[in-house]
Design a protein around this motif. Structure first.
Motif, short mmCIF file in Angstrom:
data_model
loop_
_atom_site.label_atom_id
_atom_site.label_comp_id
_atom_site.label_asym_id
_atom_site.label_seq_id
_atom_site.Cartn_x
_atom_site.Cartn_y
_atom_site.Cartn_z
N HIS A 1 -3.53 9.57 48.26
CA HIS A 1 -2.29 10.04 49.25
C HIS A 1 -1.21 10.30 48.47
O HIS A 1 -0.96 9.46 47.33
CB HIS A 1 -2.13 9.00 50.32
N HIS B 1 2.78 10.56 49.90
CA HIS B 1 3.66 10.62 51.12
C HIS B 1 5.11 10.97 50.66
O HIS B 1 5.49 10.23 49.76
CB HIS B 1 3.57 9.37 51.69
N HIS C 1 5.16 9.63 56.74
CA HIS C 1 4.31 11.09 56.48
C HIS C 1 5.38 12.21 56.83
O HIS C 1 4.77 13.44 57.50
CB HIS C 1 3.14 10.82 57.60
N GLU D 1 3.13 14.99 53.48
CA GLU D 1 2.02 14.28 52.99
C GLU D 1 0.71 15.07 52.62
O GLU D 1 0.60 16.28 52.84
CB GLU D 1 1.39 13.37 54.06
#
Length: 342
Positions: free
Chosen positions: A16, A18, A37, A40
């Motif tokens: 990920h 973010h 988020h 993201e």
């Protein structure tokens, strides 16, 4: 990599990135908390290659002619996790960089916001390093109900983040049944113990509940979102050392659009999330994410449904709130998730 190209999975997996919006004065000091988020990307998103119309990399852009605004009193912070997904026997060193590119929207533009349809948070989730809920390694249907905190319309195409090692489908109902049995009253209490066609497997159960959702009478709810079962969500890939592993793909989710997507404050959304051990069956418990994202417009709307210039996003985003738990069970076998918050 050194020339500026994006590493594909494998060898690296972009778990990920973010881009979070936080108050300048720090958490707890402003009118909002950490918005993890705000922007993201995740490892099951599409990795665009050079030479196309979209900048290379994991790219998520707002609809044409729209923009996101940070707003006053806030700054952006970056959180990211990159995983080396090669077998432990592959020890060749990899040199890599994490590059974040933020693009400025043309002006003037229509400011918009973002909405996230979350999953419930229970004790297991709070103990999870990645804030995931447990779906085990068997076939399961998990459901929960959320409530819209404000009036909004979806803008552009929605997208979903999920760990595809367990993902097996998604339905979202608006202002309708809140359990599988409310949607299909004749459904047995424990599908796994009957010979009915709709209980012959998880795919059959999903197809049955989809048909029931499409038949809801006016005023008794409607199907708001569904995934595309024909879109592949995993694929085989080869590591630099020749090992074959599974990787995650984006899949597709389709939701109501335009005026049909408008939610009123207090509208309910019930999520039916189907999971099975697609790969990594030995991972039990399994930390799952089921997050549906969409850009969104806040009122007032113009005649075309777009937010007039100067209205809309002031830097925040809506988060659809859980109204207090849901159910979980193997093939609708029941079980209480307990109270949850997004």
């Amino acid at each position: 990599d050194a020339p500026g190209g994006a590493f594909p999975p494998p060898p690296l997996h972009m778990h990920h990135i973010h881009v979070a919006r936080v108050p300048i004065a720090g958490l707890g000091a402003g009118p909002f908390e950490l918005q993890q988020h705000w922007l993201e990307t995740h490892g099951d998103y599409r990795l665009y290659q050079p030479g196309g119309d979209v900048p290379p990399g994991y790219t998520t852009a707002p609809p044409a002619g729209t923009c996101r605004t940070i707003g006053p009193g806030a700054v952006l912070r970056l959180f990211g996790e990159v995983n080396d997904i090669r077998p432990v026997s592959e020890t060749t060193r990899i040199q890599w960089w994490l590059r974040i590119r933020l693009g400025l929207s043309p002006t003037p533009c229509h400011p918009i916001t973002k909405v996230i349809f979350w999953f419930p948070i229970d004790d297991f989730t709070l103990r999870s390093r990645i804030l995931g809920y447990d779906v085990g390694a068997d076939d399961r249907l998990t459901w929960w109900t959320m409530k819209a905190p404000t009036r909004l319309r979806l803008a552009g195409d929605p997208w979903i983040h999920s760990h595809r090692a367990r993902y097996a489908g998604l339905l979202i109902l608006r202002n309708g049944p809140r359990t599988p049995w409310e949607l299909s009253p004749k459904l047995p209490a424990d599908c796994s113990r009957t010979a009915r066609t709709e209980c012959s497997g998880l795919d059959a159960l999903r197809s049955h509940l989809f048909r029931q959702a499409m038949r809801l009478p006016p005023g008794q709810g409607s199907l708001y979102c569904q995934d595309n079962l024909h879109a592949n969500t995993t694929a085989l890939a080869t590591t630099p050392g020749g090992a074959t592993i599974q990787i995650d793909l984006p899949g597709q989710v389709v939701c109501a659009s335009g005026r049909d997507s408008e939610l009123q404050q207090g509208d309910t959304l019930t999520v039916l999330a189907f999971t099975r051990a697609v790969y990594l069956p030995e991972a039990d418990p399994f930390q799952q994410h089921t997050l549906v994202f969409s850009h969104a417009e806040l009122p007032p709307y113009d005649s075309d449904g777009a937010v007039p210039t100067g209205e809309g996003d002031t830097g925040g985003r809506g988060r659809v709130a859980d109204t207090g738990g849901g159910g979980r069970g193997a093939n609708t076998g029941g079980g209480d998730l307990g109270p949850g918050a997004p």
